[in-house]
Design an enzyme around this catalytic site. Sequence first.
Site, PDB file in Angstrom:
ATOM      1  N   ASN A   9       0.872  -1.174   0.000  1.00 46.56           N
ATOM      2  CA  ASN A   9       0.000   0.000   0.000  1.00 46.56           C
ATOM      3  C   ASN A   9       0.911   1.227   0.000  1.00 46.56           C
ATOM      4  O   ASN A   9       1.458   1.586   1.028  1.00 46.56           O
ATOM      5  CB  ASN A   9      -0.895  -0.032   1.250  1.00 46.56           C
ATOM      6  CG  ASN A   9      -1.683   1.250   1.436  1.00 46.56           C
ATOM      7  OD1 ASN A   9      -1.741   2.091   0.545  1.00 46.56           O
ATOM      8  ND2 ASN A   9      -2.289   1.414   2.608  1.00 46.56           N
ATOM      9  N   LYS A  11       0.202   4.236  -0.297  1.00 43.84           N
ATOM     10  CA  LYS A  11      -0.424   5.444   0.251  1.00 43.84           C
ATOM     11  C   LYS A  11      -0.153   6.635  -0.694  1.00 43.84           C
ATOM     12  O   LYS A  11      -0.027   6.434  -1.904  1.00 43.84           O
ATOM     13  CB  LYS A  11       0.057   5.698   1.685  1.00 43.84           C
ATOM     14  CG  LYS A  11      -0.129   4.441   2.557  1.00 43.84           C
ATOM     15  CD  LYS A  11       0.009   4.681   4.009  1.00 43.84           C
ATOM     16  CE  LYS A  11      -0.182   3.365   4.767  1.00 43.84           C
ATOM     17  NZ  LYS A  11      -0.124   3.530   6.203  1.00 43.84           N
ATOM     18  N   HIS A  95      -9.565   1.190   4.806  1.00 41.01           N
ATOM     19  CA  HIS A  95      -8.285   1.395   5.491  1.00 41.01           C
ATOM     20  C   HIS A  95      -8.515   2.345   6.667  1.00 41.01           C
ATOM     21  O   HIS A  95      -9.330   3.268   6.581  1.00 41.01           O
ATOM     22  CB  HIS A  95      -7.255   1.980   4.522  1.00 41.01           C
ATOM     23  CG  HIS A  95      -5.877   2.015   5.113  1.00 41.01           C
ATOM     24  ND1 HIS A  95      -5.484   3.005   5.974  1.00 41.01           N
ATOM     25  CD2 HIS A  95      -4.835   1.155   5.013  1.00 41.01           C
ATOM     26  CE1 HIS A  95      -4.233   2.756   6.365  1.00 41.01           C
ATOM     27  NE2 HIS A  95      -3.815   1.637   5.784  1.00 41.01           N
ATOM     28  N   GLU A  97      -6.955   4.800   7.719  1.00 41.16           N
ATOM     29  CA  GLU A  97      -6.794   6.225   7.407  1.00 41.16           C
ATOM     30  C   GLU A  97      -8.051   6.778   6.729  1.00 41.16           C
ATOM     31  O   GLU A  97      -8.418   7.938   6.935  1.00 41.16           O
ATOM     32  CB  GLU A  97      -5.543   6.426   6.535  1.00 41.16           C
ATOM     33  CG  GLU A  97      -4.274   6.247   7.365  1.00 41.16           C
ATOM     34  CD  GLU A  97      -3.067   5.743   6.600  1.00 41.16           C
ATOM     35  OE1 GLU A  97      -3.040   5.834   5.365  1.00 41.16           O
ATOM     36  OE2 GLU A  97      -2.134   5.251   7.270  1.00 41.16           O
ATOM     37  N   GLU A 167      -5.401  -4.703  10.647  1.00 40.72           N
ATOM     38  CA  GLU A 167      -4.385  -3.667  10.822  1.00 40.72           C
ATOM     39  C   GLU A 167      -4.655  -2.890  12.104  1.00 40.72           C
ATOM     40  O   GLU A 167      -5.450  -1.937  12.097  1.00 40.72           O
ATOM     41  CB  GLU A 167      -4.394  -2.705   9.628  1.00 40.72           C
ATOM     42  CG  GLU A 167      -4.075  -3.363   8.311  1.00 40.72           C
ATOM     43  CD  GLU A 167      -3.529  -2.364   7.290  1.00 40.72           C
ATOM     44  OE1 GLU A 167      -2.435  -2.599   6.793  1.00 40.72           O
ATOM     45  OE2 GLU A 167      -4.189  -1.348   7.035  1.00 40.72           O
ATOM     46  N   GLY A 173       2.477   2.476  10.638  1.00 42.89           N
ATOM     47  CA  GLY A 173       3.426   3.564  10.446  1.00 42.89           C
ATOM     48  C   GLY A 173       4.133   4.001  11.714  1.00 42.89           C
ATOM     49  O   GLY A 173       4.773   5.048  11.750  1.00 42.89           O
ATOM     50  N   SER A 212       3.469  -1.881  10.341  1.00 41.66           N
ATOM     51  CA  SER A 212       4.918  -1.942  10.565  1.00 41.66           C
ATOM     52  C   SER A 212       5.524  -3.309  10.269  1.00 41.66           C
ATOM     53  O   SER A 212       6.469  -3.732  10.926  1.00 41.66           O
ATOM     54  CB  SER A 212       5.263  -1.488  11.993  1.00 41.66           C
ATOM     55  OG  SER A 212       4.853  -0.146  12.194  1.00 41.66           O
TER      56      SER A 212
HETATM   57  P1  PGA Z   1       2.801   0.375   7.602  1.00 40.95           P
HETATM   58  O1  PGA Z   1       1.360   0.596   6.947  1.00 40.95           O
HETATM   59  O2  PGA Z   1       3.360  -0.915   7.051  1.00 40.95           O
HETATM   60  O3  PGA Z   1       3.615   1.575   7.161  1.00 40.95           O
HETATM   61  O4  PGA Z   1       2.621   0.326   9.074  1.00 40.95           O
HETATM   62  C1  PGA Z   1       0.461  -0.464   6.765  1.00 40.95           C
HETATM   63  C2  PGA Z   1      -0.841   0.032   6.185  1.00 40.95           C
HETATM   64  O5  PGA Z   1      -1.320   1.104   6.587  1.00 40.95           O
HETATM   65  O6  PGA Z   1      -1.448  -0.627   5.305  1.00 40.95           O
END
Ligand code: PGA
Length: 252
Positions: A9, A11, A95, A97, A167, A173, A212
């Site tokens: 992803n 983003k 997601h 976000e 998640e 992140g 992460s």
């Molecule tokens: P990350 O993001 O691996 O940077 O923690 C995962 C995601 O939001 O899909």
Amino acid sequence: MRKRLIAGNWKMNGSAAASRELVAGIVDGLGAAEGPETLVCPPFPYLAAVAAQAEGTPLAVGAQNVSEHASGAYTGETAPAMLVDVGCRYVIVGHSERRSLYGETSAQVAAKYAAAQSAGLTPILCVGESLAERESGATEDVVAEQLDAVLAHSGVASLAKAVVAYEPVWAIGTGRVATPEQAQDVHAFIRGRVADGDAGVAAGLRLLYGGSMKGDNAPGLLAMPDIDGGLIGGASLKAADFLAIVAAAATN
Ligand code: PGA
């Protein structure tokens, strides 16, 4: 045996040139060896170019979001059929976000999931709790509410053509990865809840962990019985980092 899936992803990162380079690096590194299924989800402006570049390679392409509507006066939105049109096979829905920054409700996510499936896309449904929710012991309630909205809207059989990503918001992140046991517990809970509706669908459902995930923690996570792959943010932006997770999925 569920086929493993490692999904990137991206983003809101990159450029046309950077996505070309990243895809070239990933495709190069995938080689011919039998490994997990692999997928990248670039930002919208790069989808068509990335899909064209990935055509004929083992790398699949997906989008990060989709409209729940098929067409019409929805300025700024992208219809599921448009994603299919430019070569997408997958789309991320719900997601964290999107839920937290753009106010997407579980009902809206369920509508997006259904619209994606109607157009022939495979939705990757994201679920997960915040830190406050985990600390108050609400993890299972939160995940159940997010999952149940889709079950109520589309039925359990729809999960035969979907992927679910767990998640935990506190791990996205942040560098703070869930332990393999923490992730496994929630994955087992999700599979169990689906199994209450249809044991066969539950057994075949691919459950990704996201938050992460990196080359060094991937082996431990992927060794868990209910973790079938990963949804990778930060570590999907460099070919070597992404390929390290792909390699871990091929051997764990
Ligand atoms: P990350 O993001 O691996 O940077 O923690 C995962 C995601 O939001 O899909």
